[in-house]
Design an enzyme around this catalytic site. Structure first.
Site, mmCIF file in Angstrom:
data_model
loop_
_atom_site.group_PDB
_atom_site.id
_atom_site.type_symbol
_atom_site.label_atom_id
_atom_site.label_comp_id
_atom_site.label_asym_id
_atom_site.label_seq_id
_atom_site.Cartn_x
_atom_site.Cartn_y
_atom_site.Cartn_z
ATOM 1 N N VAL A 537 10.569 -84.476 26.665
ATOM 2 C CA VAL A 537 11.752 -83.655 26.912
ATOM 3 C C VAL A 537 12.832 -84.077 25.919
ATOM 4 C CG1 VAL A 537 13.500 -82.940 28.570
ATOM 5 C CG2 VAL A 537 11.191 -83.450 29.357
ATOM 6 N N ASP A 648 6.054 -81.504 45.140
ATOM 7 C CA ASP A 648 6.285 -82.734 44.370
ATOM 8 C C ASP A 648 7.763 -83.127 44.411
ATOM 9 O OD1 ASP A 648 5.478 -84.916 42.898
ATOM 10 O OD2 ASP A 648 5.631 -83.900 40.964
#
Length: 838
Positions: A537, A648
């Site tokens: 990222v 999640d």
């Protein structure tokens, strides 16, 4: 003498209460006082005196009588409350109803205001529909007044919203001032009958929100409670000599349904859930930016599925009126014709450009051309007048069309709409629009006619190479989301259908690879925000100054490919202040990237489990984050377009913005449940051990309650400042849940609180949150609250049930298959994602 009168009056009032208080009628010259009720024959509704919320004032109203929650649907003396319990409603021999503040008052606070009637022949009756009616005549069949003609903030099945042509009476909704004050508020919901009738929400006298034009849209894009499901509802549209009305009849009498304009101006549609004992909202509007009237100004289109670079786009032939403001995302000024000399667009070569699938513009100044008109004739009719700016064909038992003159206001993209708008443009714009059409196959061009002339073969040869390249790109994108590789990864047919065939996934802007390289300084290591199994990222900055976070899929990551597909299919459709925003994606060469909003404070775990960061999070800030996370999950489960299970949830997937507001991220493992689906099952389990519920970790079963368990773990981590998988003794079963549970049973729960919050604690609120956390992590899935109840518990002082056995290693569910399960998960908080199957 006076005392005798008072005794007599008391006896009369008692007689009226006992004789009429338990019946559904009030006869002429009868009364009811505060404390007595008129109950409809079937027991569904009651009429009497009440005090709203925390107010001590008394009002005469109607509410549901046979459900556990007093839900008021009509109020008589909205702006004239009664002090004390001396109010009295009385019938009248001349067919009227009067409400007095006390028995000796001569001036009524409210009356039915009936001007005519026959002496002694009237009766007031409360019906099981919730309608309070005043009838006259020997058979009591003539209705001279009814509460349904004078709604408060609520519409019920059978009630009409509209205008009577015979009496001039307009029936519309008005909000309460507040939850404690039923006085007429700032918002009203009413029919605008001019031209093609529409329903408007007004704030004062200013349009606030608008429904689609009259009946041809079947109300699917209207901020209105009930879609046309004829198994349960029967929509009725009346436009005749009596009046213009919309109403809905309910086909299943066991269903309790209502719509209400709340004090903030939101129209909510709700049904009563007997199992949960509460009202559930299944629709609310305005909800997103494009729901508000004229968000993008005149001559523009608002697209709610696009949040970057901008929801607003000018209609064909137009450009922003104020370019600087437009680029700063202020589109209120709207758009104007691109060429000043084209203000009058009559001329040779002019044409009409189709804008697909929209809620048609405001029809207040539109003109209806009668039934039987074809599309060709609609266009011809519009050409006759240079002021005609657009048209649309409509089917109401035959063809017809609407013609717009002047500005086009409040056009909104609506993917399930079956209506297109044809916008008039000059010759230059018309030619340009055709040249920009791409992705067409060769057989299409063989029959294409443009402005009564055949497209030249030379022009076709010039365009074909560009067309082929763009078609190839579309095909590559389509293959990415529909791979022919035998995998059974998650896709959702509804989302997919809306994405296919519309300008290459228009709900998600596509960035070029060069633009992302420039924004991230060619993926400079200095801009790296984090790495995972899917890739990396990067932080980036667009030319307009917008900061972004770019998730770059690793070329060798099968996990990342599945996650990429899932996030594009899901998060592009989600909009909530507590969900991270997906600005777009890049699919070019061998790259697949997701472009998110940049959140400067990174993830919650970096603050929570760091000694210095933990001191920033005092209890007030932590509680605010807890509530924000809960609201985000509730949106996924109940208020979004689809019922989404995240699967999640953990502190590292909660990102914080500049003000430390939480935003849920990482939807790579999310699943959609169908409307009638309670739970799902997957053979390939992935997630983070410790946050997973027992039934999911062992058996692969997931539901809304799986996310509730994960939220409970996050809540306990927020309170303790400790990680879920930390060991608290030599006994490896004593993890965080066990630790908190043992202290709770010993009534020493405050011992688990993070010491860095010392001095900012609200002990009562902390204890409540510990209890809620333990309720969320209970072992039995049936015992856990849903997120709606969890949010309610967090925000109110309601009594809470005592927690039962939580689910943690060592409990029966985990022990059944612990050995088989251990190899599937990570204990170091790394998410494992496999091929997801149902």
């Amino acid at each position: 003498m006076e005392s005798a009168k008072l005794v007599l009056l008391s006896l009369l009032l008692f007689w009226h209460q006992t004789c009429s208080g338990s019946h559904d009628t009030i006869a002429a010259n009868e009364s009811i006082s505060d404390g007595s009720l008129v109950i409809s024959r079937g027991g569904r509704f009651a009429l009497g005196f009440f005090s709203p919320g925390s107010s001590s004032y008394r009002y005469l109203g109607i509410w549901y009588h046979d459900i556990g929650e007093q839900t008021v649907v009509w109020v008589a003396n909205r702006n004239d409350p009664i002090t004390g319990t001396s109010g009295i409603l009385t019938g009248h021999g001349y067919c009227n109803l009067f409400l007095y503040s006390n028995s000796s008052s001569k001036l009524p606070l409210w009356s039915a205001n009936v001007s005519a009637g026959s002496n002694g022949t009237c009766v007031a009756q409360l019906l099981d529909s919730g309608n309070f009616v005043l009838k006259e005549g020997a058979s009591k069949r003539i209705t001279v007044w009814q509460s349904f003609d004078y709604p408060s903030d609520t519409v019920l099945p059978g009630m009409k919203i509209g205008l009577s042509r015979r009496t001039g009476l307009s029936s519309f909704l008005t909000s309460w001032r507040s939850e404690d004050d039923p006085g007429i508020g700032n918002f009203s919901y009413k029919l605008k009958p001019s031209a093609s009738p529409q329903l408007f929400m007004y704030q004062g006298t200013i349009p606030y929100c608008r429904g689609a034009p009259w009946q041809w849209e079947r109300w699917r894009s209207v901020p209105w409670p009930w879609e046309s499901n004829h198994d349960f509802f029967n929509d009725t549209f009346d436009n005749n000599e009596d009046g213009i009305y919309y109403s809905t009849a309910i086909m299943d009498s066991s269903v309790y349904m209502r719509a209400v304009v709340d004090p903030s101006g939101i129209l909510k549609s709700m049904t009563w859930d007997e199992g949960d004992g509460r009202w559930k909202a299944f629709y609310a509007s305005p909800k997103q930016k494009c729901d508000f009237y004229g968000t993008c100004g005149p001559n523009s289109k608002c697209d709610p599925s696009i949040v970057f670079p901008y929801e607003c786009a000018c209609l064909p032939g137009y450009e922003p009126r104020f370019p600087k403001k437009w680029h700063l995302r202020d589109g209120s000024g709207g758009c104007v014709r691109k060429r000043a000399e084209a203000t009058s667009i009559c001329g040779e070569g002019e044409g009409f450009v189709r804008v697909e699938k929209v809620k048609l513009p405001d029809t207040s100044a539109a003109v209806w051309v009668g039934l039987g008109t074809s599309k060709l004739n609609c266009e011809g009719e519009c050409r006759k007048n240079c002021a005609c700016s657009a048209y649309a064909t409509i089917d109401i038992g035959g063809k017809g069309c609407l013609l717009w003159y002047g500005e086009l206001v409040d056009t909104v993209y609506f993917p399930v709409s079956f209506h297109d708008l044809y916008v008039r443009v000059d010759a230059e714009e018309f030619g340009k629009n055709w040249r920009n059409r791409t992705g067409k196959e060769l057989p299409f061009f063989c029959g294409l006619w443009l402005n009564e002339g055949f497209v030249s073969f030379v022009e076709f040869l010039r365009m074909y190479p560009v067309m082929c390249l763009r078609t190839a790109k579309k095909r590559r994108i389509r293959n990415l989301f529909h791979p022919n590789d035998g995998s059974n990864h998650f896709t959702d047919s509804v989302v997919t259908e809306q994405m296919e065939g519309h300008s290459v996934y228009p709900e998600l802007p596509f960035f070029s690879l060069n633009a992302i390289r420039a924004a991230t300084d060619n993926f400079s290591p200095a801009n790296t925000l984090g790495r995972g199994g899917f890739g990396s990222v990067y932080k980036g900055r667009l030319p307009n100054g917008q900061e972004i976070a770019v998730k770059r899929l690793s070329a060798n990551s099968r996990q990342g490919l599945e996650q990429f597909r899932n996030e594009v299919l899901l998060i592009a459709k989600l909009q909530h202040r507590n969900l991270v925003k997906l600005h777009g994606c890049c699919i070019e060469e061998e790259e697949q990237m997701l472009i998110y909003e940049y959140l400067p404070n990174r993830s919650l775990d970096l603050f929570l489990f760091d000694r210095k960061g933990g001191t920033v999070l005092d209890w007030t800030r932590r509680f605010s984050i807890i509530v924000g996370i809960a609201r985000g999950i509730l949106y996924l489960h109940q208020d979004s377009r689809f019922r989404i299970i995240h699967r999640d949830l953990k502190t590292s997937n909660i990102l914080l913005d500049g003000e430390l507001n939480p935003k849920i991220s990482d939807f790579g493992m999310a699943m959609i449940l169908e409307a009638d689906q309670v739970h799902g099952k997957t053979a390939s389990i992935g997630g983070t051990y410790g946050y997973m519920s027992p039934e999911y970790a062992v058996f692969g079963k997931f539901s809304e309650k799986s996310d509730v368990f994960s939220f409970g773990v996050i809540l306990l981590e927020m309170i303790t400042g400790k990680k879920i998988n930390r060991v608290y003794s030599e006994d490896d079963n004593l993890n965080l849940i066990t630790y908190v549970w043992e202290r709770w049973k010993e009534e020493k729960a405050l011992e688990v609180v993070d010491s860095s919050m010392e001095g900012s604690l609200n002990a009562q609120e902390v204890l409540k949150c510990i209890q809620i956390g333990l309720l969320c992590v209970e072992e039995d899935v049936q015992d856990r609250p849903n997120m709606s109840m969890t949010v309610l518990m967090l925000n109110t002082a309601m009594p809470l049930p005592r927690p039962k056995q939580p689910g943690f290693p060592g409990t029966s569910c985990f022990n059944k298959s612990r050995g088989a399960a251990e190899g599937s998960f990570s204990v170091n908080e790394v998410t494992l994602t496999g091929v997801i199957t149902r």
